[in-house]
Design an enzyme around this catalytic site. Structure first.
Site, short mmCIF file in Angstrom:
data_model
loop_
_atom_site.label_atom_id
_atom_site.label_comp_id
_atom_site.label_asym_id
_atom_site.label_seq_id
_atom_site.Cartn_x
_atom_site.Cartn_y
_atom_site.Cartn_z
N HIS A 176 0.82 -1.21 0.00
CA HIS A 176 0.00 0.00 0.00
C HIS A 176 0.86 1.27 0.00
CE1 HIS A 176 0.93 0.88 4.21
NE2 HIS A 176 0.82 -0.43 4.43
N GLU A 192 -2.64 -7.22 7.46
CA GLU A 192 -1.34 -6.97 8.08
C GLU A 192 -1.19 -7.80 9.36
OE1 GLU A 192 1.43 -3.09 8.89
OE2 GLU A 192 -0.63 -2.98 9.58
#
Length: 270
Positions: free
Chosen positions: A25, A118
């Site tokens: 990201h 994550e």
């Protein structure tokens, strides 16, 4: 550079994607103000303005990679897998560019995948405690160290492994519904550690080899592309200097060359 026999290559590929592109990201609000973690849940953190710009720019780079090898052909397709975090979804949207970078007819699917999330560091995070955890993890070893009230990298490895097993089943059964003349590109938008563990599982790297890897920076990408043996390799798109910078050893780079060209002798322009 060595090239494979086209007919043999097509037989080996069947319905396999030509590329699997892993993208971290873009820059998030935490990069501007780490204290955001104390009152915003990790998965709700958004991109910064810089992160949004990074996503749009990387979308153009990914398009160049895909289109440059296709000439005038419009048979290339994209399928996105994305972590459920706000910042990964925003990155994906920036990459697609509201249909301007990648036309809607070329994007054949988007799937949110929770296994790509994550590493869990707990809920709301105290900054000083977070820094201490990261320091301790570095001295203990980042693969086995378990974050208090959270996950170890080994835990993330297990769920990423499950995702990859599902991905292989979907590819072999052509669940992406692509034709034999279509070129499919799978785009995985996730997080730095998750991407490293994806590569570790995919290439059967050891824990020691994993420990030597460097984390991708914001919107940095890794391109796995089909080679002569029907294996995916980092060596087709990325050069030796890139691989060394990311922490791959000479042995690991030789393996990437073998997967790409059927030989451990470098057969590419560096």
């Amino acid at each position: 550079m060595a090239f494979c026999n086209g007919q043999v290559m097509r037989q080996m590929q069947k319905y396999l994607p030509k590329r699997i592109i892993l993208i971290r990201h873009g820059e998030s609000e935490v990069n501007e103000n780490e204290q955001v973690l104390e009152y915003v849940p990790n998965y709700k953190i958004q991109l910064s303005k810089k992160g949004s710009d990074q996503a749009q720019n990387i979308g153009l780079k990914i398009k160049d990679i895909i289109v440059s090898e296709n000439g005038e052909s419009e048979n290339w397709k994209l399928f996105f897998y994305v972590s459920p975090s706000n910042r990964t979804r925003e990155t994906m949207e920036g990459i697609i560019g509201k249909g301007e970078t990648f036309p809607k007819e070329n994007v054949v699917g988007i799937r949110e995948e929770c296994r790509l999330r994550e590493q869990h560091f707990g809920n709301f995070q105290e900054i000083e405690k977070r820094k201490k955890i990261k320091t301790t993890r570095c001295s203990y070893g980042k693969f086995f160290y378990r974050v208090p009230d959270g996950e170890s990298s080994a835990d993330v490895y297990d769920r990423v492994s499950s995702f990859i097993e599902m991905l292989w089943r979907d590819m072999e059964m052509n669940k992406f519904n692509i034709g034999t003349s279509d070129e499919l590109n799978l785009i995985v938008v996730s997080h730095g550690l998750t991407i490293l563990l994806f590569l570790m599982k995919w290439f059967n790297w050891t824990v020691q080899q994993f420990e030597g890897l460097t984390n991708p920076t914001n919107c940095e990408y890794r391109v796995l592309q089909l080679g002569c043996n029907g294996d995916y390799s980092l060596a087709i798109h990325h050069n030796v200097d890139d691989l060394k910078e990311w922490g791959l050893s000479d042995e690991m780079i030789e393996d990437q060359d073998f997967r790409a060209y059927g030989s451990k002798v470098h057969k590419r322009n560096i």
